[in-house]
Design a protein around this motif. Structure first.
Motif, mmCIF file in Angstrom:
data_model
loop_
_atom_site.group_PDB
_atom_site.id
_atom_site.type_symbol
_atom_site.label_atom_id
_atom_site.label_comp_id
_atom_site.label_asym_id
_atom_site.label_seq_id
_atom_site.Cartn_x
_atom_site.Cartn_y
_atom_site.Cartn_z
ATOM 1 N N GLU A 253 0.836 -1.208 0.000
ATOM 2 C CA GLU A 253 0.000 0.000 0.000
ATOM 3 C C GLU A 253 0.869 1.256 0.000
ATOM 4 O O GLU A 253 0.533 2.257 -0.657
ATOM 5 N N LEU A 254 1.987 1.198 0.729
ATOM 6 C CA LEU A 254 2.899 2.336 0.766
ATOM 7 C C LEU A 254 3.505 2.594 -0.611
ATOM 8 O O LEU A 254 3.560 3.737 -1.078
ATOM 9 N N LEU A 255 3.942 1.521 -1.290
ATOM 10 C CA LEU A 255 4.517 1.682 -2.625
ATOM 11 C C LEU A 255 3.481 2.197 -3.617
ATOM 12 O O LEU A 255 3.798 2.993 -4.508
ATOM 13 N N GLN A 256 2.247 1.768 -3.473
ATOM 14 C CA GLN A 256 1.180 2.243 -4.345
ATOM 15 C C GLN A 256 0.952 3.740 -4.124
ATOM 16 O O GLN A 256 0.779 4.510 -5.084
ATOM 17 N N TRP A 257 0.957 4.157 -2.874
ATOM 18 C CA TRP A 257 0.767 5.572 -2.525
ATOM 19 C C TRP A 257 1.897 6.409 -3.137
ATOM 20 O O TRP A 257 1.655 7.487 -3.696
#
Length: 321
Positions: A253-257
Motif C-alpha cells: 500500500e505504501l509503494l502504491q501511494w
C-alpha cells in the motif's frame, strides 16, 4: 581621571551611534537591524529567552485591528514575493542578499503579528498554509543568520500565544490536520522538513494548497527515492520511517501511494515491483542528492543547510533550532 574617561567613552559611543543612524538614513549604509533586532528585550508576553535561544519576532505592541485571516493573507503574499525574487530554480540562494532585502524585512514585519493570532479565526486550509509558511520562513531566517554569522542559537517565533521552533511548528501543523478526521496528510511531513535543496522552498496559500503539496511531494520523492527493480529493493526517505504510522500500513500500500505521486521512470519501476508480487525490501535512508554536475558555488551563495526537525536529525546543525 576614571570618571573623565568614562564620560569621554560615553560621549564617543553616543556620537558613533548618531553618526551611524545618519549614514543609514542617507543610504550610505545598509542596515541589518531588521534581521538582528526585530525582537526586543520586553518580557511583556511572558516568554523568556534561555541561554542559546533567540525569539526572532517579538515586539511590544500588537495591531489588534488585523484579523488572523488578514495576517495570514498578507504573510502568504509577502512570502511569495520573497521566494519569487530570491529563490532561484537551482540549488543555490544568496541568503546574505535575501537577509538584507526589503522583501525579507516586509515578511518579518508581518511576522511580528503572529503572536496575537487566534487559531479558531482560521479555516482548515488557512491553518495548513499558514503553518507551512511559518516553517519555511523560520528555516530561511535561521539560514540567513547563519550565513551572516550573526547568531548561533536555537531560534523561535512567537505564534498564536506560544513559543515555537521548527519542531513545534511541524507538530502544530499536524495537530490541526489530525483534528478533522483523526488522520494526517503524509505530504505535510515532507513539506515541513525541507532541507538541502532550495528548489523546494515555496509559499503556500489556501486556494492552491493541494496542488502545491502535490508538486512538492512529487519533487521531494523524485530526488530521494532509489529503486532496484531486479532486486525488488526500494530506498525511501527516512522521514517515512519516522512518521510511519501516518503513511499506508503495508509495504504494498505504501509503494502504491508513492507510485501515484511520482512520474516517469521511477513510477514505472515501482509499478513493476508491485505487479511482480515479490517480497519487497524497503529501506529508509536519506540518500545524498547528486550534485556532480553542479557548477562551483559562487561567492556569497550557498546550499540550504541540511537541517531537519525530527529526533533522528536533532544533532545536525543543532544551533539552528
Amino acid at each position: 581621571m576614571v570618571h573623565a574617561l568614562k564620560s569621554v567613552f560615553k560621549f564617543s559611543y553616543k556620537s558613533a551611534l548618531f553618526l551611524f543612524d545618519l549614514l543609514i538614513q542617507s543610504g550610505y549604509v545598509v542596515s541589518l537591524t531588521p534581521v538582528i533586532h526585530l525582537e526586543d528585550e520586553s518580557t511583556e508576553f511572558g516568554f523568556m529567552e534561555n541561554e542559546g535561544e533567540k525569539i526572532l519576532n517579538r515586539k511590544k505592541s500588537l495591531n489588534e485591528e488585523l484579523s488572523a485571516a488578514k495576517i495570514g493573507e498578507l504573510f502568504s503574499s509577502a512570502f511569495e514575493i520573497l521566494i519569487l525574487k530570491h529563490v532561484t530554480q537551482v540549488e543555490l540562494v544568496n541568503f546574505r542578499t535575501m537577509g538584507t532585502s526589503p522583501e525579507f524585512v516586509k515578511v518579518l514585519q508581518i511576522a511580528e503579528e503572529f503572536y496575537a493570532m487566534k487559531p479558531e479565526d482560521l479555516n482548515f486550509a488557512q491553518k495548513k498554509a499558514f503553518f507551512l509558511n511559518c516553517y519555511n520562513l523560520l528555516l530561511i531566517h535561521s539560514q540567513v543568520l547563519h550565513e551572516l554569522q550573526l547568531e548561533k542559537s536555537k531560534n523561535f517565533y512567537l505564534i498564536m500565544g506560544e513559543k515555537m521552533d521548527l519542531q513545534n511548528i511541524h507538530d502544530k501543523l499536524c495537530a490541526h490536520d489530525r483534528t478533522r478526521d483523526q488522520s494526517i496528510d503524509p505530504r505535510l511531513h515532507f513539506a515541513a522538513s525541507n532541507f538541502a535543496n532550495t528548489k523546494l522552498l515555496k509559499s503556500y496559500n489556501e486556494f492552491k494548497l493541494n496542488s502545491a503539496l502535490r508538486d512538492f511531494t512529487s519533487t521531494f520523492l523524485e530526488e530521494r527515492i532509489r529503486i532496484a527493480p531486479t532486486k525488488s529493493k526500494v530506498i525511501l526517505p527516512k522521514l517515512v520511517s519516522v512518521y510511519r504510522d501516518d503513511f499506508p500500513k503495508t509495504n504494498s500500500e505504501l509503494l502504491q501511494w508513492i507510485s501515484e505521486r511520482l512520474e516517469g521512470e521511477k513510477r514505472e519501476k515501482i509499478n513493476r515491483i508491485i505487479e511482480s508480487r515479490c517480497d519487497v525490501h524497503i529501506k529508509f535512508k536519506d540518500a545524498s542528492l547528486r550534485r556532480d554536475s553542479n557548477p562551483p558555488i559562487p561567492t556569497g551563495m550557498s546550499h540550504l543547510s541540511p537541517i531537519m526537525h525530527h529526533p533522528l536529525m536533532r544533532k545536525r546543525n543543532s544551533f539552528l533550532y
